[in-house]
Each structure stands twice: as structure tokens, then as C-alpha cells.
Design a protein around this motif. Structure first.
Motif, PDB file in Angstrom:
ATOM      1  N   LEU A  36       0.804  -1.221   0.000  1.00  0.00           N
ATOM      2  CA  LEU A  36       0.000   0.000   0.000  1.00  0.00           C
ATOM      3  C   LEU A  36       0.840   1.276   0.000  1.00  0.00           C
ATOM      4  O   LEU A  36       0.312   2.366   0.181  1.00  0.00           O
ATOM      5  CB  LEU A  36      -0.942   0.006   1.206  1.00  0.00           C
ATOM      6  N   VAL A  37       2.134   1.141  -0.236  1.00  0.00           N
ATOM      7  CA  VAL A  37       2.996   2.326  -0.299  1.00  0.00           C
ATOM      8  C   VAL A  37       2.509   3.345  -1.321  1.00  0.00           C
ATOM      9  O   VAL A  37       2.502   4.556  -1.042  1.00  0.00           O
ATOM     10  CB  VAL A  37       4.465   1.921  -0.566  1.00  0.00           C
ATOM     11  N   PRO A  38       2.082   2.950  -2.531  1.00  0.00           N
ATOM     12  CA  PRO A  38       1.587   3.970  -3.477  1.00  0.00           C
ATOM     13  C   PRO A  38       0.402   4.765  -2.935  1.00  0.00           C
ATOM     14  O   PRO A  38       0.271   5.958  -3.226  1.00  0.00           O
ATOM     15  CB  PRO A  38       1.183   3.142  -4.708  1.00  0.00           C
ATOM     16  N   LEU A  39      -0.452   4.113  -2.156  1.00  0.00           N
ATOM     17  CA  LEU A  39      -1.586   4.810  -1.552  1.00  0.00           C
ATOM     18  C   LEU A  39      -1.105   5.853  -0.557  1.00  0.00           C
ATOM     19  O   LEU A  39      -1.545   7.009  -0.573  1.00  0.00           O
ATOM     20  CB  LEU A  39      -2.500   3.797  -0.862  1.00  0.00           C
ATOM     21  N   HIS A  40      -0.182   5.465   0.313  1.00  0.00           N
ATOM     22  CA  HIS A  40       0.343   6.403   1.299  1.00  0.00           C
ATOM     23  C   HIS A  40       1.024   7.583   0.615  1.00  0.00           C
ATOM     24  O   HIS A  40       0.830   8.747   1.003  1.00  0.00           O
ATOM     25  CB  HIS A  40       1.351   5.695   2.219  1.00  0.00           C
ATOM     26  N   PRO A 160      -8.062  17.371   8.001  1.00  0.00           N
ATOM     27  CA  PRO A 160      -8.323  16.264   7.086  1.00  0.00           C
ATOM     28  C   PRO A 160      -8.214  14.907   7.783  1.00  0.00           C
ATOM     29  O   PRO A 160      -7.301  14.675   8.578  1.00  0.00           O
ATOM     30  CB  PRO A 160      -7.249  16.422   6.003  1.00  0.00           C
ATOM     31  N   VAL A 161      -9.156  14.049   7.465  1.00  0.00           N
ATOM     32  CA  VAL A 161      -9.171  12.673   7.957  1.00  0.00           C
ATOM     33  C   VAL A 161      -9.225  11.770   6.723  1.00  0.00           C
ATOM     34  O   VAL A 161     -10.124  11.915   5.888  1.00  0.00           O
ATOM     35  CB  VAL A 161     -10.384  12.405   8.868  1.00  0.00           C
ATOM     36  N   VAL A 162      -8.282  10.850   6.606  1.00  0.00           N
ATOM     37  CA  VAL A 162      -8.169  10.030   5.409  1.00  0.00           C
ATOM     38  C   VAL A 162      -8.637   8.601   5.691  1.00  0.00           C
ATOM     39  O   VAL A 162      -8.174   7.962   6.638  1.00  0.00           O
ATOM     40  CB  VAL A 162      -6.719   9.997   4.891  1.00  0.00           C
ATOM     41  N   LEU A 163      -9.547   8.116   4.856  1.00  0.00           N
ATOM     42  CA  LEU A 163     -10.029   6.739   4.922  1.00  0.00           C
ATOM     43  C   LEU A 163      -9.623   6.031   3.635  1.00  0.00           C
ATOM     44  O   LEU A 163      -9.485   6.663   2.584  1.00  0.00           O
ATOM     45  CB  LEU A 163     -11.552   6.698   5.047  1.00  0.00           C
ATOM     46  N   ALA A 164      -9.452   4.723   3.710  1.00  0.00           N
ATOM     47  CA  ALA A 164      -9.046   3.957   2.528  1.00  0.00           C
ATOM     48  C   ALA A 164      -9.971   2.772   2.333  1.00  0.00           C
ATOM     49  O   ALA A 164     -10.540   2.231   3.287  1.00  0.00           O
ATOM     50  CB  ALA A 164      -7.602   3.479   2.674  1.00  0.00           C
ATOM     51  N   GLY A 165     -10.121   2.356   1.075  1.00  0.00           N
ATOM     52  CA  GLY A 165     -10.988   1.226   0.766  1.00  0.00           C
ATOM     53  C   GLY A 165     -10.551   0.515  -0.502  1.00  0.00           C
ATOM     54  O   GLY A 165      -9.822   1.065  -1.325  1.00  0.00           O
ATOM     55  N   TRP A 166     -11.011  -0.712  -0.647  1.00  0.00           N
ATOM     56  CA  TRP A 166     -10.759  -1.472  -1.864  1.00  0.00           C
ATOM     57  C   TRP A 166     -11.522  -0.861  -3.023  1.00  0.00           C
ATOM     58  O   TRP A 166     -12.630  -0.338  -2.856  1.00  0.00           O
ATOM     59  CB  TRP A 166     -11.210  -2.917  -1.681  1.00  0.00           C
ATOM     60  N   GLY A 167     -10.933  -0.947  -4.199  1.00  0.00           N
ATOM     61  CA  GLY A 167     -11.621  -0.522  -5.397  1.00  0.00           C
ATOM     62  C   GLY A 167     -12.605  -1.582  -5.859  1.00  0.00           C
ATOM     63  O   GLY A 167     -12.784  -2.619  -5.210  1.00  0.00           O
ATOM     64  N   PRO A 168     -13.271  -1.357  -7.007  1.00  0.00           N
ATOM     65  CA  PRO A 168     -14.238  -2.342  -7.513  1.00  0.00           C
ATOM     66  C   PRO A 168     -13.552  -3.670  -7.808  1.00  0.00           C
ATOM     67  O   PRO A 168     -12.392  -3.690  -8.235  1.00  0.00           O
ATOM     68  CB  PRO A 168     -14.762  -1.680  -8.793  1.00  0.00           C
ATOM     69  N   GLY A 215     -13.141  15.371  -1.101  1.00  0.00           N
ATOM     70  CA  GLY A 215     -12.237  14.911  -2.150  1.00  0.00           C
ATOM     71  C   GLY A 215     -11.880  13.453  -1.993  1.00  0.00           C
ATOM     72  O   GLY A 215     -11.933  12.879  -0.895  1.00  0.00           O
ATOM     73  N   SER A 216     -11.537  12.835  -3.115  1.00  0.00           N
ATOM     74  CA  SER A 216     -11.172  11.416  -3.100  1.00  0.00           C
ATOM     75  C   SER A 216     -10.242  11.136  -4.269  1.00  0.00           C
ATOM     76  O   SER A 216      -9.991  11.996  -5.111  1.00  0.00           O
ATOM     77  CB  SER A 216     -12.426  10.534  -3.190  1.00  0.00           C
ATOM     78  N   GLY A 217      -9.734   9.931  -4.314  1.00  0.00           N
ATOM     79  CA  GLY A 217      -8.842   9.541  -5.398  1.00  0.00           C
ATOM     80  C   GLY A 217      -8.703   8.038  -5.460  1.00  0.00           C
ATOM     81  O   GLY A 217      -9.092   7.321  -4.528  1.00  0.00           O
ATOM     82  N   ARG A 218      -8.165   7.560  -6.575  1.00  0.00           N
ATOM     83  CA  ARG A 218      -7.890   6.139  -6.748  1.00  0.00           C
ATOM     84  C   ARG A 218      -6.413   5.953  -7.047  1.00  0.00           C
ATOM     85  O   ARG A 218      -5.801   6.772  -7.734  1.00  0.00           O
ATOM     86  CB  ARG A 218      -8.739   5.549  -7.878  1.00  0.00           C
ATOM     87  N   PRO A 274      -2.648  -6.971 -10.134  1.00  0.00           N
ATOM     88  CA  PRO A 274      -3.026  -5.551 -10.168  1.00  0.00           C
ATOM     89  C   PRO A 274      -4.241  -5.289  -9.281  1.00  0.00           C
ATOM     90  O   PRO A 274      -5.191  -6.073  -9.267  1.00  0.00           O
ATOM     91  CB  PRO A 274      -3.364  -5.304 -11.647  1.00  0.00           C
ATOM     92  N   ASN A 275      -4.203  -4.189  -8.557  1.00  0.00           N
ATOM     93  CA  ASN A 275      -5.328  -3.773  -7.714  1.00  0.00           C
ATOM     94  C   ASN A 275      -5.455  -2.262  -7.747  1.00  0.00           C
ATOM     95  O   ASN A 275      -4.469  -1.551  -7.962  1.00  0.00           O
ATOM     96  CB  ASN A 275      -5.125  -4.199  -6.250  1.00  0.00           C
ATOM     97  N   VAL A 276      -6.657  -1.785  -7.493  1.00  0.00           N
ATOM     98  CA  VAL A 276      -6.908  -0.357  -7.342  1.00  0.00           C
ATOM     99  C   VAL A 276      -7.546  -0.131  -5.978  1.00  0.00           C
ATOM    100  O   VAL A 276      -8.491  -0.839  -5.602  1.00  0.00           O
ATOM    101  CB  VAL A 276      -7.828   0.180  -8.452  1.00  0.00           C
ATOM    102  N   PHE A 277      -7.014   0.846  -5.249  1.00  0.00           N
ATOM    103  CA  PHE A 277      -7.583   1.228  -3.963  1.00  0.00           C
ATOM    104  C   PHE A 277      -8.080   2.667  -4.043  1.00  0.00           C
ATOM    105  O   PHE A 277      -7.590   3.466  -4.836  1.00  0.00           O
ATOM    106  CB  PHE A 277      -6.552   1.084  -2.840  1.00  0.00           C
ATOM    107  N   ARG A 278      -9.035   2.970  -3.212  1.00  0.00           N
ATOM    108  CA  ARG A 278      -9.639   4.304  -3.189  1.00  0.00           C
ATOM    109  C   ARG A 278      -9.393   4.948  -1.834  1.00  0.00           C
ATOM    110  O   ARG A 278      -9.351   4.265  -0.814  1.00  0.00           O
ATOM    111  CB  ARG A 278     -11.147   4.183  -3.431  1.00  0.00           C
ATOM    112  N   TYR A 279      -9.209   6.263  -1.828  1.00  0.00           N
ATOM    113  CA  TYR A 279      -9.112   6.989  -0.559  1.00  0.00           C
ATOM    114  C   TYR A 279     -10.094   8.146  -0.565  1.00  0.00           C
ATOM    115  O   TYR A 279     -10.451   8.693  -1.611  1.00  0.00           O
ATOM    116  CB  TYR A 279      -7.684   7.484  -0.287  1.00  0.00           C
TER     117      TYR A 279
END
Length: 285
Positions: A36-40, A160-168, A215-218, A274-279
């Protein structure tokens, strides 16, 4: 699959299989946590984390995300309530004797509750992170809203408070492997079942905590392993397969997870999923 890939605010349903918790924490720290380094990095870059940041990391685990923030100059506090073994590894990373006294003064690690992370002399935090992704297990966000709400008094307005989740699931190759856990644990139906991430998972948690989405991102976070054995150790270190181990046995789980990994094994023996995560970035009231 946070504490990083599976949230552990609630106890596992049913008995917990007998495992070497120290070895599991080490596998998490050495193999799985880095996925999850890319997410951080994406979150820290977007929020311009630096010397003026006072970060509170919820479910900090073995501390890799905190270490990345500290390398940017942030003052960090990590709270871990489910795995003292992971927190011990975080202490090795973040509080070694070789660190300067100044660095140690800007680093705090707490095992227990948020009450232990603040006192009358603690300045308000300017960023709160909950990097353990939700949307993987049914009920894996339960308790998170209350935890975030209890962190709000430790911050200033608009923090700001950051939450993370799995993508589709169609964009997360690991989903097919996680379904093995659900199938094997079928006799233990309930809070441990795999489910696909829903579009508004993060927003619903933020709303329950009284936070305002802003705001959010993938982020692409592929899971890459040196070989199938490393992939197996990394995935089992998440705790996602505990119910399956209890329902069957360790040998059966190892066998079926290994088989599920075969489509993702490349010619050189490495495993690539490959995986996509959302924040989600939310703000305190």
C-alpha cells in the motif's frame, strides 16, 4: 487487506486459529505492508505532509506509513489496538536507539485506545489517517465510525481525515483469491465473509463519524511477490483467512490459496496481481 488490509476493530467471529503471532506480524511487516505504499505516497503528496504536520495514525500496525510521514518531517503518533506484535515492529522501525533525541521526541507509539494518545499538553493533530482499507469483509467498517468520531476532539476544525478502501472487484485481481476464504469459511457465515467494495463505503463511514467529505482519489496498488510462497505468507498475514483455517485447517487453506494464485504467477516465478484502492479525504466539523 489494513491492521492494513483487514480492519481489526472487532474480534474475529469464532475461535482464532493457533498461529505464531510474532511470525505473522513479521510476514506482514516484511512482505504485505509495502503493497500500500503507493496509496500512502499519493495521500501525503496531495495533503503536502511535511515538517508542519502532526499526524495521528489509527491502526498503525508495524508503522510503515508512519515512517514515510516521518521521513517528510512530520511529527507522528501511531495507535494500535489489536496487534502488540505489529506495534513492537513499529517501535523497532521508528524508535531505534540510533535515532536522535529530537527525532524520538517527535514520534509516539501507543498500544491501546485513543485516550492514551492525548493529554493536556498534546497539541492538536493536523492530519488523521485510517489506512486499513475497508470494503473487503462484510462488516469490516463497523467500529470505524466511532473511532474516527472519538479522534475528532484531538484535532482542530477542518482537519483532514483520510479513509481507505478497496476498489471495484473487477479492478482488484486479489478479489478472486479472497473468495477462497469465503468459500472455505462457509460454515462460519457472518462477519467474516468476503464482499465486493461498494461505491459509497467510505462516504457512509465518514457520515457516521460526523465528517464532511472533501475529495477522493484512486491509486494503483499491485500486489507483487517474489514467488508463490511469499504471496501465501503475505496474504495469510492479513488475517483474512483465519475463519477459513478454523473451519478447515491450515493445510487445506494453504493448498487452495496456492491454487488460486497460479493464474497470477509469471514465467519467472513471481506473482503479480493488479489492484486499485480508493481513498477519501474528509474534514472534521
Amino acid at each position: 487487506m489494513t491492521p492494513t488490509l483487514v480492519r481489526q476493530y472487532l474480534p474475529h467471529a469464532g475461535p482464532v486459529p493457533r498461529v505464531d503471532l510474532g511470525a505473522r506480524a513479521r510476514d506482514w511487516s516484511e512482505i504485505q505492508e509495502r503493497m500500500l505504499v503507493p496509496l500512502h505516497e499519493a495521500v501525503y503528496e496531495r495533503l503536502e505532509v511535511g515538517p508542519g504536520t502532526r499526524l495521528l495514525g489509527l491502526g498503525c500496525g508495524s508503522g510503515l506509513a508512519l515512517l514515510m510521514a516521518a521521513s517528510r518531517g512530520a511529527s507522528i503518533t501511531g495507535v494500535e489496538s489489536s496487534s502488540p506484535e505489529r506495534l513492537a515492529l513499529a517501535r523497532e522501525r521508528l524508535l531505534p536507539d540510533a535515532w536522535s533525541s529530537r527525532t524520538r521526541a517527535h514520534t509516539r507509539l501507543v498500544y491501546g485506545s485513543l485516550r492514551d494518545a492525548a493529554d493536556a499538553e498534546t497539541p492538536a493533530y493536523t492530519l488523521v489517517t485510517a489506512f486499513e482499507p475497508i470494503g473487503c469483509l462484510a462488516g469490516d467498517s463497523e467500529g470505524l465510525g466511532d473511532l474516527l468520531a472519538s479522534a475528532t476532539p484531538l484535532t482542530g476544525r477542518g482537519t483532514p481525515v483520510v479513509l481507505a478502501g478497496w476498489g471495484p472487484p473487477e479492478r482488484c485481481a486479489t478479489s478472486s483469491v479472497l473468495r477462497v476464504a469465503t468459500r472455505l469459511a462457509d460454515p462460519l457465515r457472518g462477519g467474516g465473509s468476503w464482499r465486493p467494495a461498494l461505491r459509497d463505503d467510505l462516504e457512509e463511514v465518514a457520515q457516521r463519524a460526523g465528517l464532511r467529505p472533501d475529495g477522493s482519489g484512486r491509486v494503483s496498488c499491485p500486489f507483487g511477490y517474489a514467488d508463490v510462497e511469499s504471496a501465501l505468507r503475505g496474504l495469510l498475514s492479513t488475517g483474512l483467512f483465519d475463519a477459513a483455517i478454523t473451519a478447515t485447517d491450515q493445510v487445506q487453506v494453504d493448498k487452495e490459496v496456492t491454487e488460486a494464485l497460479h493464474p497470477y504467477q509469471r514465467r519467472d516465478g513471481t506473482v503479480w496481481m493488479p489492484n486499485v484502492f480508493r481513498y477519501l479525504i474528509a474534514r472534521t466539523p
